[in-house]
Design a protein around this motif. Structure first.
Motif, PDB file in Angstrom:
ATOM      1  N   THR A  88       0.823  -1.202   0.000  1.00  0.00           N
ATOM      2  CA  THR A  88       0.000   0.000   0.000  1.00  0.00           C
ATOM      3  C   THR A  88       0.860   1.257   0.000  1.00  0.00           C
ATOM      4  OG1 THR A  88      -0.148   0.020   2.413  1.00  0.00           O
ATOM      5  CG2 THR A  88      -1.883  -1.151   1.233  1.00  0.00           C
ATOM      6  N   ALA A  89       0.279   2.338  -0.469  1.00  0.00           N
ATOM      7  CA  ALA A  89       0.948   3.641  -0.456  1.00  0.00           C
ATOM      8  C   ALA A  89      -0.116   4.703  -0.220  1.00  0.00           C
ATOM      9  CB  ALA A  89       1.670   3.891  -1.770  1.00  0.00           C
ATOM     10  N   ILE A  90       0.247   5.740   0.529  1.00  0.00           N
ATOM     11  CA  ILE A  90      -0.671   6.839   0.824  1.00  0.00           C
ATOM     12  C   ILE A  90       0.063   8.168   0.740  1.00  0.00           C
ATOM     13  CG2 ILE A  90      -2.202   5.472   2.308  1.00  0.00           C
ATOM     14  CD1 ILE A  90      -0.764   6.672   4.748  1.00  0.00           C
ATOM     15  N   CYS A  91      -0.693   9.226   0.499  1.00  0.00           N
ATOM     16  CA  CYS A  91      -0.120  10.572   0.568  1.00  0.00           C
ATOM     17  C   CYS A  91      -0.085  10.993   2.031  1.00  0.00           C
ATOM     18  CB  CYS A  91      -0.979  11.565  -0.225  1.00  0.00           C
ATOM     19  SG  CYS A  91      -1.054  11.228  -1.993  1.00  0.00           S
ATOM     20  N   PRO A  92       0.944  11.722   2.459  1.00  0.00           N
ATOM     21  CA  PRO A  92       1.013  12.178   3.847  1.00  0.00           C
ATOM     22  C   PRO A  92      -0.237  12.968   4.220  1.00  0.00           C
ATOM     23  CG  PRO A  92       3.101  12.550   2.756  1.00  0.00           C
ATOM     24  CD  PRO A  92       2.123  12.121   1.691  1.00  0.00           C
ATOM     25  N   ASN A  93      -0.761  12.691   5.398  1.00  0.00           N
ATOM     26  CA  ASN A  93      -1.969  13.339   5.924  1.00  0.00           C
ATOM     27  C   ASN A  93      -3.173  13.177   4.997  1.00  0.00           C
ATOM     28  OD1 ASN A  93      -0.554  14.309   8.227  1.00  0.00           O
ATOM     29  ND2 ASN A  93       0.271  15.964   6.967  1.00  0.00           N
ATOM     30  N   ASN A  94      -3.118  12.189   4.094  1.00  0.00           N
ATOM     31  CA  ASN A  94      -4.204  11.939   3.130  1.00  0.00           C
ATOM     32  C   ASN A  94      -4.572  13.194   2.343  1.00  0.00           C
ATOM     33  OD1 ASN A  94      -4.577   9.140   3.633  1.00  0.00           O
ATOM     34  ND2 ASN A  94      -5.526   9.683   5.577  1.00  0.00           N
ATOM     35  N   VAL A 140      -7.792   2.761  -7.789  1.00  0.00           N
ATOM     36  CA  VAL A 140      -7.161   1.616  -7.138  1.00  0.00           C
ATOM     37  C   VAL A 140      -6.877   2.011  -5.688  1.00  0.00           C
ATOM     38  CG1 VAL A 140      -5.244  -0.039  -7.204  1.00  0.00           C
ATOM     39  CG2 VAL A 140      -6.075   0.979  -9.338  1.00  0.00           C
ATOM     40  N   PRO A 141      -7.724   1.566  -4.752  1.00  0.00           N
ATOM     41  CA  PRO A 141      -7.544   1.951  -3.344  1.00  0.00           C
ATOM     42  C   PRO A 141      -6.153   1.622  -2.819  1.00  0.00           C
ATOM     43  CG  PRO A 141      -9.628   0.808  -3.661  1.00  0.00           C
ATOM     44  CD  PRO A 141      -8.855   0.672  -4.947  1.00  0.00           C
ATOM     45  N   GLY A 171      -5.387  12.960 -11.007  1.00  0.00           N
ATOM     46  CA  GLY A 171      -6.315  12.188 -11.819  1.00  0.00           C
ATOM     47  C   GLY A 171      -7.642  12.894 -12.005  1.00  0.00           C
ATOM     48  N   VAL A 172      -8.320  12.545 -13.100  1.00  0.00           N
ATOM     49  CA  VAL A 172      -9.612  13.145 -13.445  1.00  0.00           C
ATOM     50  C   VAL A 172     -10.658  12.028 -13.425  1.00  0.00           C
ATOM     51  CG1 VAL A 172     -10.864  14.510 -15.142  1.00  0.00           C
ATOM     52  CG2 VAL A 172      -8.389  14.789 -14.913  1.00  0.00           C
ATOM     53  N   PRO A 173     -11.247  11.741 -12.245  1.00  0.00           N
ATOM     54  CA  PRO A 173     -12.217  10.649 -12.158  1.00  0.00           C
ATOM     55  C   PRO A 173     -13.389  10.803 -13.129  1.00  0.00           C
ATOM     56  CG  PRO A 173     -11.583  11.356  -9.968  1.00  0.00           C
ATOM     57  CD  PRO A 173     -10.989  12.338 -10.947  1.00  0.00           C
ATOM     58  N   SER A 174     -13.800  12.030 -13.419  1.00  0.00           N
ATOM     59  CA  SER A 174     -14.935  12.245 -14.317  1.00  0.00           C
ATOM     60  C   SER A 174     -14.624  11.820 -15.753  1.00  0.00           C
ATOM     61  CB  SER A 174     -15.366  13.711 -14.293  1.00  0.00           C
ATOM     62  OG  SER A 174     -14.320  14.540 -14.763  1.00  0.00           O
ATOM     63  N   ALA A 175     -13.345  11.648 -16.099  1.00  0.00           N
ATOM     64  CA  ALA A 175     -12.966  11.213 -17.444  1.00  0.00           C
ATOM     65  C   ALA A 175     -13.081   9.697 -17.591  1.00  0.00           C
ATOM     66  CB  ALA A 175     -11.557  11.670 -17.773  1.00  0.00           C
ATOM     67  N   GLY A 176     -13.352   8.988 -16.500  1.00  0.00           N
ATOM     68  CA  GLY A 176     -13.489   7.540 -16.547  1.00  0.00           C
ATOM     69  C   GLY A 176     -12.170   6.839 -16.309  1.00  0.00           C
ATOM     70  N   THR A 177     -12.219   5.524 -16.413  1.00  0.00           N
ATOM     71  CA  THR A 177     -11.005   4.734 -16.248  1.00  0.00           C
ATOM     72  C   THR A 177     -10.410   4.426 -17.618  1.00  0.00           C
ATOM     73  OG1 THR A 177     -12.273   2.685 -16.234  1.00  0.00           O
ATOM     74  CG2 THR A 177     -11.830   3.698 -14.094  1.00  0.00           C
ATOM     75  N   SER A 207      -2.132   3.170 -13.190  1.00  0.00           N
ATOM     76  CA  SER A 207      -3.200   3.537 -12.260  1.00  0.00           C
ATOM     77  C   SER A 207      -4.586   3.353 -12.856  1.00  0.00           C
ATOM     78  CB  SER A 207      -3.031   4.993 -11.803  1.00  0.00           C
ATOM     79  OG  SER A 207      -3.314   5.887 -12.873  1.00  0.00           O
ATOM     80  N   GLY A 208      -4.669   3.229 -14.193  1.00  0.00           N
ATOM     81  CA  GLY A 208      -5.974   3.120 -14.834  1.00  0.00           C
ATOM     82  C   GLY A 208      -6.756   4.411 -14.767  1.00  0.00           C
ATOM     83  N   GLN A 209      -6.048   5.529 -14.718  1.00  0.00           N
ATOM     84  CA  GLN A 209      -6.660   6.837 -14.501  1.00  0.00           C
ATOM     85  C   GLN A 209      -6.161   7.841 -15.530  1.00  0.00           C
ATOM     86  OE1 GLN A 209      -6.799   7.935 -10.385  1.00  0.00           O
ATOM     87  NE2 GLN A 209      -5.892   9.875 -10.848  1.00  0.00           N
ATOM     88  N   TYR A 210      -7.086   8.667 -16.016  1.00  0.00           N
ATOM     89  CA  TYR A 210      -6.705   9.751 -16.918  1.00  0.00           C
ATOM     90  C   TYR A 210      -6.161  10.938 -16.132  1.00  0.00           C
ATOM     91  CZ  TYR A 210      -9.014   7.675 -21.003  1.00  0.00           C
ATOM     92  OH  TYR A 210      -9.356   6.867 -22.053  1.00  0.00           O
ATOM     93  N   VAL A 211      -5.183  11.626 -16.721  1.00  0.00           N
ATOM     94  CA  VAL A 211      -4.652  12.865 -16.160  1.00  0.00           C
ATOM     95  C   VAL A 211      -4.753  13.965 -17.216  1.00  0.00           C
ATOM     96  CG1 VAL A 211      -3.099  11.763 -14.500  1.00  0.00           C
ATOM     97  CG2 VAL A 211      -2.274  12.261 -16.793  1.00  0.00           C
ATOM     98  N   ASN A 212      -4.822  15.203 -16.762  1.00  0.00           N
ATOM     99  CA  ASN A 212      -4.922  16.355 -17.664  1.00  0.00           C
ATOM    100  C   ASN A 212      -3.661  16.522 -18.486  1.00  0.00           C
ATOM    101  OD1 ASN A 212      -7.509  17.345 -16.932  1.00  0.00           O
ATOM    102  ND2 ASN A 212      -6.635  18.195 -15.067  1.00  0.00           N
TER     103      ASN A 212
END
Length: 137
Positions: free
Chosen positions: A27-33, A68-69, A81-87, A111-116
């Motif tokens: 697992t990996a997380i950003c500091p302080n979420n 991906v949690p 990431g842009v969740p509204s753009a879909g996977t 990541s299966g995620q779109y970025v701007n």
């Protein structure tokens, strides 16, 4: 000298906090979420079951991966990431508004995620015939 000591103490406190948090697996997380703030992230050392601090590539910051949690992605500030753009899968891309602007979304395959993303200045985005990529003209 006092400012340097204060910074060193603050970094030491963060490292101590990171290493004291329990974790499992890869697992990996950003500091302080917090998204888009830190130039580093916390990666689980599955053997020790504690987080260790890892730096993002230069100029990038940490974002949680909504697809991906318990994973993160490093990207330039303001480009999470842009969740509204879909996977997405693979190295695909699509225009945000084909023929109207130079903005498009590119896939971050792991990541299966779109970025701007943006076409070079003055160019407009068009989707290719296959629907898997873009052309900037």
């Amino acid at each position: 000298m006092r400012t340097f000591s204060t910074i060193v103490l603050a970094i030491g406190a963060l490292a101590s906090l990171a290493s004291s948090q329990q974790c499992q697996g890869n697992t990996a997380i950003c500091p302080n979420n917090q998204d888009g703030v830190s130039p580093s992230y916390l990666q689980c050392d599955s053997w020790a079951q504690t987080y260790t601090s890892v730096d993002c590539p230069s100029g990038q910051v940490c974002y949680a991966n909504p697809n991906v949690p318990n994973t993160i992605m490093c990207a330039p500030p303001g480009s999470g990431g842009v969740p509204s753009a879909g996977t997405c899968t693979g190295h695909t891309a699509k225009c945000a508004s084909a023929g109207q602007s130079g903005e498009y979304f590119s896939c971050e395959p792991w990541s299966g995620q779109y970025v701007n993303n943006n076409c070079p200045s003055g160019l407009t985005c068009y989707n290719n015939q296959e629907g898997t990529g873009v052309l900037c003209q």
